[in-house]
Design a protein around this motif. Structure first.
Motif, PDB file in Angstrom:
ATOM      1  N   LEU A  46       0.852  -1.185   0.000  1.00 53.14           N
ATOM      2  CA  LEU A  46       0.000   0.000   0.000  1.00 53.14           C
ATOM      3  C   LEU A  46       0.882   1.226   0.000  1.00 53.14           C
ATOM      4  N   ASP A  47       0.636   2.125  -0.939  1.00 56.65           N
ATOM      5  CA  ASP A  47       1.323   3.406  -0.862  1.00 56.65           C
ATOM      6  C   ASP A  47       0.356   4.513  -1.209  1.00 56.65           C
ATOM      7  N   VAL A  48       0.591   5.641  -0.575  1.00 55.50           N
ATOM      8  CA  VAL A  48      -0.342   6.752  -0.653  1.00 55.50           C
ATOM      9  C   VAL A  48       0.426   8.039  -0.361  1.00 55.50           C
ATOM     10  N   THR A  60      -5.662   3.175   7.563  1.00 57.77           N
ATOM     11  CA  THR A  60      -6.600   2.356   8.342  1.00 57.77           C
ATOM     12  C   THR A  60      -6.661   0.937   7.793  1.00 57.77           C
ATOM     13  N   TYR A  61      -6.689   0.783   6.483  1.00 58.74           N
ATOM     14  CA  TYR A  61      -6.731  -0.545   5.872  1.00 58.74           C
ATOM     15  C   TYR A  61      -5.482  -1.348   6.239  1.00 58.74           C
ATOM     16  N   ALA A  62      -4.317  -0.722   6.151  1.00 55.76           N
ATOM     17  CA  ALA A  62      -3.086  -1.421   6.536  1.00 55.76           C
ATOM     18  C   ALA A  62      -3.157  -1.854   7.994  1.00 55.76           C
ATOM     19  N   ARG A  71      -0.149  -9.635   6.222  1.00 63.59           N
ATOM     20  CA  ARG A  71       1.113  -8.968   5.889  1.00 63.59           C
ATOM     21  C   ARG A  71       0.820  -7.789   4.977  1.00 63.59           C
ATOM     22  N   ALA A  72       1.318  -6.637   5.370  1.00 56.73           N
ATOM     23  CA  ALA A  72       1.141  -5.437   4.553  1.00 56.73           C
ATOM     24  C   ALA A  72       2.368  -4.554   4.703  1.00 56.73           C
ATOM     25  N   GLU A  73       2.752  -3.950   3.612  1.00 54.28           N
ATOM     26  CA  GLU A  73       3.808  -2.946   3.636  1.00 54.28           C
ATOM     27  C   GLU A  73       3.154  -1.627   3.256  1.00 54.28           C
ATOM     28  N   LEU A  74       3.329  -0.620   4.087  1.00 54.83           N
ATOM     29  CA  LEU A  74       2.686   0.680   3.892  1.00 54.83           C
ATOM     30  C   LEU A  74       3.739   1.768   3.735  1.00 54.83           C
ATOM     31  N   HIS A  75       3.552   2.588   2.711  1.00 61.16           N
ATOM     32  CA  HIS A  75       4.388   3.774   2.507  1.00 61.16           C
ATOM     33  C   HIS A  75       3.467   4.982   2.380  1.00 61.16           C
ATOM     34  N   THR A  96      11.611   7.102  -6.276  1.00 57.62           N
ATOM     35  CA  THR A  96      11.748   6.342  -5.034  1.00 57.62           C
ATOM     36  C   THR A  96      10.530   5.458  -4.807  1.00 57.62           C
ATOM     37  N   ALA A  97       9.342   5.999  -5.057  1.00 53.18           N
ATOM     38  CA  ALA A  97       8.102   5.227  -4.866  1.00 53.18           C
ATOM     39  C   ALA A  97       8.055   4.028  -5.814  1.00 53.18           C
ATOM     40  N   ARG A  98       8.387   4.240  -7.070  1.00 49.53           N
ATOM     41  CA  ARG A  98       8.383   3.130  -8.026  1.00 49.53           C
ATOM     42  C   ARG A  98       9.421   2.077  -7.651  1.00 49.53           C
ATOM     43  N   ALA A  99      10.584   2.516  -7.200  1.00 50.87           N
ATOM     44  CA  ALA A  99      11.630   1.570  -6.792  1.00 50.87           C
ATOM     45  C   ALA A  99      11.175   0.754  -5.584  1.00 50.87           C
ATOM     46  N   ALA A 100      10.476   1.380  -4.647  1.00 50.13           N
ATOM     47  CA  ALA A 100       9.980   0.668  -3.466  1.00 50.13           C
ATOM     48  C   ALA A 100       8.963  -0.398  -3.865  1.00 50.13           C
ATOM     49  N   ARG A 101       8.076  -0.077  -4.803  1.00 48.70           N
ATOM     50  CA  ARG A 101       7.091  -1.061  -5.286  1.00 48.70           C
ATOM     51  C   ARG A 101       7.782  -2.255  -5.931  1.00 48.70           C
ATOM     52  N   LEU A 102       8.748  -1.968  -6.784  1.00 52.89           N
ATOM     53  CA  LEU A 102       9.465  -3.027  -7.472  1.00 52.89           C
ATOM     54  C   LEU A 102      10.241  -3.894  -6.472  1.00 52.89           C
TER      55      LEU A 102
END
Length: 111
Positions: A46-48, A60-62, A71-75, A96-102
């Motif tokens: 999850l990123d927002v 809240t969802y995370a 298991r969830a990863e939140l940014h 940075t966001a795209r790299a974190a997703r990858l």
């Protein structure tokens, strides 16, 4: 104001649910935040942006996933708005966001 703001969000929910919008009988398949049992779901990334309409509900969802044993990863990207990485793809934060997703996907599939 941004690519997707509160007005756009309200318009979309009304288009999807009509007069049922906000009512007690909306299915969790139409509005996933209404699901009561989040156990057994697959890992989630999850990123927002911190400045976007969906920030609080994403956090809240995370939290609900973690509480259910998931298991969830939140940014939460500082200062970012909805679609920031598409509108400004060369910005450092977008990269940075795209790299974190990858990186998350690579870790997930390496298990």
């Amino acid at each position: 104001r941004g690519l997707w703001d509160r007005t756009a969000n309200e318009t979309a929910w009304t288009a999807l649910l009509g007069t049922s919008r906000g009512g007690p009988d909306v299915s969790p398949y139409a509005a996933p935040a209404r699901a009561t049992d989040l156990s057994g779901l697959p890992p989630a990334y999850l990123d927002v942006g911190s400045a976007e309409t969906f920030r609080d509900e994403t956090v809240t969802y995370a939290s609900r996933l973690w509480a259910a044993g998931g298991r969830a990863e939140l940014h939460v990207w500082p200062g970012a708005f909805h679609g920031f990485d598409t509108l400004a793809p060369k910005a450092a934060l977008s990269r940075t966001a795209r790299a974190a997703r990858l990186h998350w996907l690579r870790r997930l599939f390496a298990r």
